[in-house]
Design a protein around this motif. Structure first.
Motif, PDB file in Angstrom:
ATOM      1  N   ARG A  67       0.860  -1.432  -0.023  1.00  0.00           N
ATOM      2  CA  ARG A  67       0.107  -0.028  -0.114  1.00  0.00           C
ATOM      3  C   ARG A  67       0.300   1.531   0.240  1.00  0.00           C
ATOM      4  N   ALA A  68       2.010   1.138   1.042  1.00  0.00           N
ATOM      5  CA  ALA A  68       3.113   2.472   0.867  1.00  0.00           C
ATOM      6  C   ALA A  68       3.522   2.762  -0.469  1.00  0.00           C
ATOM      7  N   GLN A  69       3.788   1.652  -1.305  1.00  0.00           N
ATOM      8  CA  GLN A  69       5.113   2.028  -2.283  1.00  0.00           C
ATOM      9  C   GLN A  69       3.375   2.432  -3.161  1.00  0.00           C
ATOM     10  N   ALA A  70       2.189   1.928  -3.546  1.00  0.00           N
ATOM     11  CA  ALA A  70       1.345   2.439  -3.935  1.00  0.00           C
ATOM     12  C   ALA A  70       1.327   3.710  -3.991  1.00  0.00           C
ATOM     13  N   GLN A  71       1.171   4.174  -3.041  1.00  0.00           N
ATOM     14  CA  GLN A  71       0.713   5.380  -2.648  1.00  0.00           C
ATOM     15  C   GLN A  71       1.454   6.873  -2.712  1.00  0.00           C
ATOM     16  N   ALA A  72       2.722   5.955  -2.330  1.00  0.00           N
ATOM     17  CA  ALA A  72       4.517   6.355  -3.359  1.00  0.00           C
ATOM     18  C   ALA A  72       4.405   6.942  -4.286  1.00  0.00           C
ATOM     19  N   GLN A  73       3.868   5.916  -5.461  1.00  0.00           N
ATOM     20  CA  GLN A  73       3.572   6.179  -6.644  1.00  0.00           C
ATOM     21  C   GLN A  73       2.423   6.772  -7.390  1.00  0.00           C
ATOM     22  N   GLY A  74       0.990   7.203  -6.438  1.00  0.00           N
ATOM     23  CA  GLY A  74       0.036   7.573  -7.266  1.00  0.00           C
ATOM     24  C   GLY A  74      -0.803   6.719  -7.819  1.00  0.00           C
ATOM     25  N   ARG A  75      -0.783   5.353  -6.892  1.00  0.00           N
ATOM     26  CA  ARG A  75      -1.753   4.326  -8.121  1.00  0.00           C
ATOM     27  C   ARG A  75      -2.519   3.778  -6.865  1.00  0.00           C
ATOM     28  N   PRO A  76      -3.766   3.715  -7.726  1.00  0.00           N
ATOM     29  CA  PRO A  76      -4.852   2.249  -6.539  1.00  0.00           C
ATOM     30  C   PRO A  76      -4.151   1.974  -6.468  1.00  0.00           C
ATOM     31  N   LEU A  77      -4.266   0.769  -5.116  1.00  0.00           N
ATOM     32  CA  LEU A  77      -4.624  -0.750  -5.300  1.00  0.00           C
ATOM     33  C   LEU A  77      -5.260  -1.095  -4.530  1.00  0.00           C
ATOM     34  N   VAL A  78      -6.084  -1.777  -4.620  1.00  0.00           N
ATOM     35  CA  VAL A  78      -6.550  -2.504  -4.060  1.00  0.00           C
ATOM     36  C   VAL A  78      -6.270  -4.167  -2.833  1.00  0.00           C
ATOM     37  N   LEU A  79      -6.380  -4.216  -2.114  1.00  0.00           N
ATOM     38  CA  LEU A  79      -5.808  -5.166  -1.490  1.00  0.00           C
ATOM     39  C   LEU A  79      -6.208  -6.470  -0.487  1.00  0.00           C
ATOM     40  N   VAL A  80      -6.264  -7.212  -0.795  1.00  0.00           N
ATOM     41  CA  VAL A  80      -7.618  -8.896  -0.729  1.00  0.00           C
ATOM     42  C   VAL A  80      -6.405 -10.315   0.552  1.00  0.00           C
ATOM     43  N   ALA A  81      -7.375  -9.648   1.124  1.00  0.00           N
ATOM     44  CA  ALA A  81      -6.152 -10.761   2.562  1.00  0.00           C
ATOM     45  C   ALA A  81      -6.901 -11.974   2.258  1.00  0.00           C
ATOM     46  N   VAL A  82      -5.519 -13.478   1.536  1.00  0.00           N
ATOM     47  CA  VAL A  82      -7.143 -14.728   1.547  1.00  0.00           C
ATOM     48  C   VAL A  82      -6.019 -15.614   2.090  1.00  0.00           C
ATOM     49  N   SER A  83      -6.515 -15.834   3.185  1.00  0.00           N
ATOM     50  CA  SER A  83      -6.289 -16.674   4.119  1.00  0.00           C
ATOM     51  C   SER A  83      -7.989 -17.197   4.684  1.00  0.00           C
ATOM     52  N   GLY A  84      -7.480 -18.876   5.607  1.00  0.00           N
ATOM     53  CA  GLY A  84      -8.141 -19.757   6.352  1.00  0.00           C
ATOM     54  C   GLY A  84      -9.097 -19.022   7.784  1.00  0.00           C
ATOM     55  N   TYR A  85      -7.771 -17.616   8.123  1.00  0.00           N
ATOM     56  CA  TYR A  85      -8.908 -16.122   9.259  1.00  0.00           C
ATOM     57  C   TYR A  85      -9.345 -15.714   8.344  1.00  0.00           C
ATOM     58  N   GLY A  86     -10.854 -15.629   9.429  1.00  0.00           N
ATOM     59  CA  GLY A  86     -11.235 -14.150   8.853  1.00  0.00           C
ATOM     60  C   GLY A  86     -11.207 -13.163   9.506  1.00  0.00           C
ATOM     61  N   PRO A  87     -12.237 -12.076   8.858  1.00  0.00           N
ATOM     62  CA  PRO A  87     -11.282 -10.633   9.573  1.00  0.00           C
ATOM     63  C   PRO A  87     -11.101 -10.661  11.163  1.00  0.00           C
ATOM     64  N   ASN A  88     -12.517 -11.543  11.680  1.00  0.00           N
ATOM     65  CA  ASN A  88     -12.477 -11.086  13.369  1.00  0.00           C
ATOM     66  C   ASN A  88     -10.978 -12.562  14.662  1.00  0.00           C
ATOM     67  N   ASP A  89     -10.481 -13.123  13.563  1.00  0.00           N
ATOM     68  CA  ASP A  89      -9.209 -13.950  13.825  1.00  0.00           C
ATOM     69  C   ASP A  89      -8.101 -13.159  14.367  1.00  0.00           C
ATOM     70  N   PRO A  90      -7.369 -13.834  15.022  1.00  0.00           N
ATOM     71  CA  PRO A  90      -5.939 -12.125  15.324  1.00  0.00           C
ATOM     72  C   PRO A  90      -5.247 -12.298  14.184  1.00  0.00           C
ATOM     73  N   ALA A  91      -5.026 -13.667  13.147  1.00  0.00           N
ATOM     74  CA  ALA A  91      -4.651 -12.866  12.231  1.00  0.00           C
ATOM     75  C   ALA A  91      -5.408 -11.309  11.157  1.00  0.00           C
ATOM     76  N   GLY A  92      -6.522 -12.349  12.042  1.00  0.00           N
ATOM     77  CA  GLY A  92      -7.191 -11.636  10.259  1.00  0.00           C
ATOM     78  C   GLY A  92      -7.219  -9.454  10.918  1.00  0.00           C
ATOM     79  N   ARG A  93      -7.903  -9.564  12.254  1.00  0.00           N
ATOM     80  CA  ARG A  93      -7.114  -7.868  13.520  1.00  0.00           C
ATOM     81  C   ARG A  93      -5.935  -7.638  13.069  1.00  0.00           C
ATOM     82  N   GLN A  94      -5.378  -7.998  12.960  1.00  0.00           N
ATOM     83  CA  GLN A  94      -3.766  -7.696  11.603  1.00  0.00           C
ATOM     84  C   GLN A  94      -3.594  -7.131  11.266  1.00  0.00           C
ATOM     85  N   ALA A  95      -4.149  -8.073  10.335  1.00  0.00           N
ATOM     86  CA  ALA A  95      -4.488  -7.077   8.412  1.00  0.00           C
ATOM     87  C   ALA A  95      -5.258  -5.889   7.980  1.00  0.00           C
TER      88      ALA A  95
END
Length: 124
Positions: A67-95
């Motif tokens: 994300r920082a690289q994309a912002q420095a270049q002034g371009r959009p970037l959609v980031l998708v977490a792909v995992s067995g963990y969901g957004p409420n798991d510890p790894a998901g909350r961190q991401a």
């Protein structure tokens, strides 16, 4: 598109699914490989699928750096977490602060199609 997953078979399957939707994707199997690919001159990924549990760095950190690289270049970037963990798991909350979407493994193909269509429309 960039796919970051240490499970080579999973990454290549996602790459094939993306190709079926007439998109191109590149696979990276480590965090460092993904960051190196994104830093190459002319690399302009609009979408990155990132496994949250990579062996060399947490996926959340990879997302933050991409994300920082994309912002420095002034371009959009959609980031998708792909995992067995969901957004409420510890790894998901961190991401969560660093990603736009979550896709849980095994990937729901309809959700992937919707995400690809929405990203294509937003970047057109």
């Amino acid at each position: 598109m960039l796919i970051v997953d240490d499970n080579q078979a999973a990454a290549e399957l996602l790459q094939e699914l993306i190709a079926l939707q007439d998109h191109q994707a590149v696979c990276a199997y480590t965090a460092q490989q993904a960051l190196d690919l994104a830093a190459q001159p002319g690399a302009r990924f609009c979408l990155a699928f990132i496994d949250l549990t990579l062996p060399d760095q947490p996926g959340a950190e990879v997302a933050r750096q991409l994300r920082a690289q994309a912002q420095a270049q002034g371009r959009p970037l959609v980031l998708v977490a792909v995992s067995g963990y969901g957004p409420n798991d510890p790894a998901g909350r961190q991401a969560a602060p660093h990603v736009d979407h979550f896709l849980q493994k095994p990937i729901d193909f309809d959700a992937l199609d919707r995400l690809l269509a929405a990203t294509a429309a937003a970047t057109a």
